[in-house]
Write an enzyme that holds these catalytic residues in place. Sequence first.
Site, PDB file in Angstrom:
ATOM      1  N   CYS A  49       0.829  -1.213   0.000  1.00 34.20           N
ATOM      2  CA  CYS A  49       0.000   0.000   0.000  1.00 34.20           C
ATOM      3  C   CYS A  49       0.860   1.258   0.000  1.00 34.20           C
ATOM      4  O   CYS A  49       0.333   2.363   0.116  1.00 34.20           O
ATOM      5  CB  CYS A  49      -0.942   0.001   1.201  1.00 34.20           C
ATOM      6  SG  CYS A  49      -0.113  -0.071   2.803  1.00 34.20           S
TER       7      CYS A  49
ATOM      8  N   GLU B  39      -2.071   1.134  -4.596  1.00 34.88           N
ATOM      9  CA  GLU B  39      -1.628  -0.192  -4.178  1.00 34.88           C
ATOM     10  C   GLU B  39      -0.828  -0.781  -5.334  1.00 34.88           C
ATOM     11  O   GLU B  39      -1.149  -0.551  -6.505  1.00 34.88           O
ATOM     12  CB  GLU B  39      -2.837  -1.065  -3.867  1.00 34.88           C
ATOM     13  CG  GLU B  39      -2.560  -2.222  -2.953  1.00 34.88           C
ATOM     14  CD  GLU B  39      -3.037  -1.967  -1.523  1.00 34.88           C
ATOM     15  OE1 GLU B  39      -2.985  -2.904  -0.724  1.00 34.88           O
ATOM     16  OE2 GLU B  39      -3.454  -0.830  -1.234  1.00 34.88           O
TER      17      GLU B  39
END
Length: 362
Positions: free
Chosen positions: A320, A354
């Site tokens: 992330c 992401e």
Amino acid sequence: MSRPHFDPSRYDAQLAEKKTRLAALLAPFAAPEPEVFDSPREHYRLRAEFRLWREGEERHYAMFEPGDKSRPILLDDFPVASEHINRLMPQLKAGWQASQALGFKLFQVEFLTTLAGDALITLAYHRPLDEAWQVAAEQLAAELGVSIVGRSRGQRLVIGRDYVEEELTVAGRRFRYRQPEGAFTQPNGAVCEKMLNWAFEALGPREDDLLELYCGNGNFTLPLATRVRRVLATEISKTSVSAALANLADNGVDNVALVRLSSEELTQALNEVRPFRRLAGIDLKGYDFGSVFVDPPRAGMDPDTCELTRRFSRILYISCNPETLAANIAQLGDTHRISRCALFDQFPYTHHMEAGVLLERR
């Protein structure tokens, strides 16, 4: 969570900018061109949190720009949130305005929904919750068709369930997930499903075993377990471990051993630095690990865990935070190369993204 600057007409350009940024971060490692997985342009967030702002006798949903808590952005709807959240927002507001038991000293509301149609609402208060609140909350939960969790200092009252149920399809198979209130879940369900399918394909069918670090509620564990002989999965959160165990049982996945250890602790165990009672009954030396799957927090892997992953032929990494991903890859670059990489647009209209990479031994 501040309100994203919602402008669907800019979406494609913003996604292209993210692809360029990810490609630049991974260019020093001779990465292939990123595969790009886009998001729905609106109604993509399955969870949302709002503070309440009083004007006169009425409370409104409110958000704030980062660092500015004095000027609220008052909301009647929230286009980036799921359609289910948008349907519930005015109904919940009418409920707390009509009931002193529900509205008195209510200061925060959280919604958690799923692609499968489930919903849970958390109401946070600056006062103790009493029997009158319980009665009113039970009536509201029935009217809205949701579960409700009431929170105040030292109290947590549950009306219905304290989790929602999700269903995600990977390679044609539907997996069921319990997602607990207060625990981490992927906010963008449509993109999460794309991530699961990409990871499933990238790992491929294996005849050996998989080590998974930071497994959470088993989001990736369930589909990846069908690709390998056995899985050893680790997670430190008790809530997530409990949900993961329930998810494994609900889906009939029986080739996973789950232990509540941090990645640092597992590294110590594999290096035989110290024993752990939580590993009782697990023969670490009996595993034939060929791959490791990691989905770490924003800080990425610590240096020791990064060194641990170097032992594996394949490192499947979901991140992330591409900046810490790049830092970890730099540590591994002398032994592993990037064979696949991907961009998953979990957070449209923000700079966040992401990323996924498959690292294979040189």
